[in-house]
Write a protein that holds these residues in place. Sequence first.
Motif, mmCIF file in Angstrom:
data_model
loop_
_atom_site.group_PDB
_atom_site.id
_atom_site.type_symbol
_atom_site.label_atom_id
_atom_site.label_comp_id
_atom_site.label_asym_id
_atom_site.label_seq_id
_atom_site.Cartn_x
_atom_site.Cartn_y
_atom_site.Cartn_z
ATOM 1 N N MET A 1 -22.340 48.994 8.308
ATOM 2 C CA MET A 1 -21.561 47.760 8.150
ATOM 3 C C MET A 1 -21.170 47.181 9.512
ATOM 4 S SD MET A 1 -20.053 45.600 6.060
ATOM 5 C CE MET A 1 -18.673 44.494 5.910
ATOM 6 N N GLN A 2 -20.620 48.036 10.392
ATOM 7 C CA GLN A 2 -20.203 47.563 11.705
ATOM 8 C C GLN A 2 -21.407 47.083 12.512
ATOM 9 O OE1 GLN A 2 -17.273 47.055 13.098
ATOM 10 N NE2 GLN A 2 -16.091 47.726 11.328
ATOM 11 N N LEU A 8 -24.710 40.089 13.310
ATOM 12 C CA LEU A 8 -24.364 38.743 12.855
ATOM 13 C C LEU A 8 -23.558 38.001 13.921
ATOM 14 C CD1 LEU A 8 -23.279 39.402 9.154
ATOM 15 C CD2 LEU A 8 -25.401 38.330 9.934
ATOM 16 N N ALA A 9 -22.551 38.680 14.494
ATOM 17 C CA ALA A 9 -21.703 38.063 15.501
ATOM 18 C C ALA A 9 -22.512 37.684 16.740
ATOM 19 C CB ALA A 9 -20.559 38.995 15.867
ATOM 20 N N PHE A 23 -22.595 26.684 12.071
ATOM 21 C CA PHE A 23 -22.163 26.645 10.679
ATOM 22 C C PHE A 23 -22.407 28.023 10.091
ATOM 23 C CE2 PHE A 23 -23.833 25.826 6.220
ATOM 24 C CZ PHE A 23 -22.573 25.835 5.632
ATOM 25 N N VAL A 24 -21.380 28.592 9.448
ATOM 26 C CA VAL A 24 -21.454 29.953 8.945
ATOM 27 C C VAL A 24 -21.176 29.930 7.445
ATOM 28 C CG1 VAL A 24 -20.715 32.336 9.314
ATOM 29 C CG2 VAL A 24 -20.419 30.651 11.152
ATOM 30 N N THR A 25 -22.110 30.408 6.662
ATOM 31 C CA THR A 25 -21.896 30.445 5.214
ATOM 32 C C THR A 25 -20.998 31.628 4.852
ATOM 33 O OG1 THR A 25 -23.900 31.750 4.885
ATOM 34 C CG2 THR A 25 -24.105 29.344 4.724
ATOM 35 N N ALA A 26 -20.422 31.558 3.669
ATOM 36 C CA ALA A 26 -19.472 32.579 3.229
ATOM 37 C C ALA A 26 -20.091 33.968 3.186
ATOM 38 C CB ALA A 26 -18.909 32.207 1.860
ATOM 39 N N PRO A 31 -18.481 39.421 5.626
ATOM 40 C CA PRO A 31 -18.602 40.713 6.321
ATOM 41 C C PRO A 31 -18.099 40.664 7.760
ATOM 42 C CG PRO A 31 -20.770 39.746 5.932
ATOM 43 C CD PRO A 31 -19.791 38.951 5.147
ATOM 44 N N LEU A 32 -18.210 39.513 8.409
ATOM 45 C CA LEU A 32 -17.674 39.398 9.765
ATOM 46 C C LEU A 32 -16.162 39.588 9.762
ATOM 47 C CD1 LEU A 32 -19.717 36.411 11.236
ATOM 48 C CD2 LEU A 32 -19.747 38.777 12.030
ATOM 49 N N LEU A 33 -15.499 38.947 8.810
ATOM 50 C CA LEU A 33 -14.045 39.099 8.717
ATOM 51 C C LEU A 33 -13.673 40.520 8.330
ATOM 52 C CD1 LEU A 33 -13.041 35.742 6.966
ATOM 53 C CD2 LEU A 33 -12.669 36.369 9.357
ATOM 54 N N GLN A 34 -14.392 41.083 7.383
ATOM 55 C CA GLN A 34 -14.055 42.428 6.914
ATOM 56 C C GLN A 34 -14.291 43.485 7.982
ATOM 57 O OE1 GLN A 34 -16.431 42.359 3.303
ATOM 58 N NE2 GLN A 34 -14.617 41.960 2.038
#
Length: 244
Positions: A1-2, A8-9, A23-26, A31-34
């Motif tokens: 996950m990390q 992604l980041a 532009f970043v889709t949900a 996962p970026l926020l989590q």
Amino acid sequence: MQEHSHTLASALSADVQRDGFSFVTADTMRPLLQSSGDLSDWPAFSDSWNRLGPDPYLAAKGRFRRRRHATFTAAADGAIALAPHQPHYQALQYNALQGDIQRWFDPIEPSVANGASLQTILTFCHTFFGSLAPSVAQWHVEVHQFRIEANKDAAGEPTPEGSHRDGVDFVLVLLIDRHNIASGTTTIHTPDGKLLGDFTLTHPLDAALIHDPRVFHGVTSVTPLVSTEPAHRDVLVVTFRAKP
């Protein structure tokens, strides 16, 4: 996950460095926020948009939106702290409608300011924006809750000042909810007006990441899909500006 989130980041960072925005889709943003924390209070967080006070400065000009505001400081070591409530200020060059005045808005509710979702969002922003400007020792952070309302008699204006810059270093625009509205398309322009991109934040957690000194951004007016029913667009805007 990390590892996936790091990949992604890194891709988003490359986008912002190359284009000045992303532009970043949900399905990418979640996962970026989590990876930065949890969103365990999200239902209460999103429900708090139902308790925003009116923006008295726009209401005086015949435009209507609701908002709350809070200020934080973020240090290079990762510490993020809520600052005393203070006015929001933009120079006239960045806001032709309401520049050069101190605007006081209702503070963001303490349970929201200190809650898991907002703290996770701030932690993500601090890590992401900090990676783009690693020499910054301390950030001035402002958080805005916005609700734009529309009805059959008047379209809602998410950016009544038009295409603009905020006068900061970085901006996150995060969609919280949209109900019974059409349009609300985000546009990104060069300073001389050339369109660089456009996209519509449609689903909760759809987002835009913006390097403010490089590009202008705006949002088209929203109108009700069903004219007799309530219509709104809820967003969270987070800005990071390097402290001198």
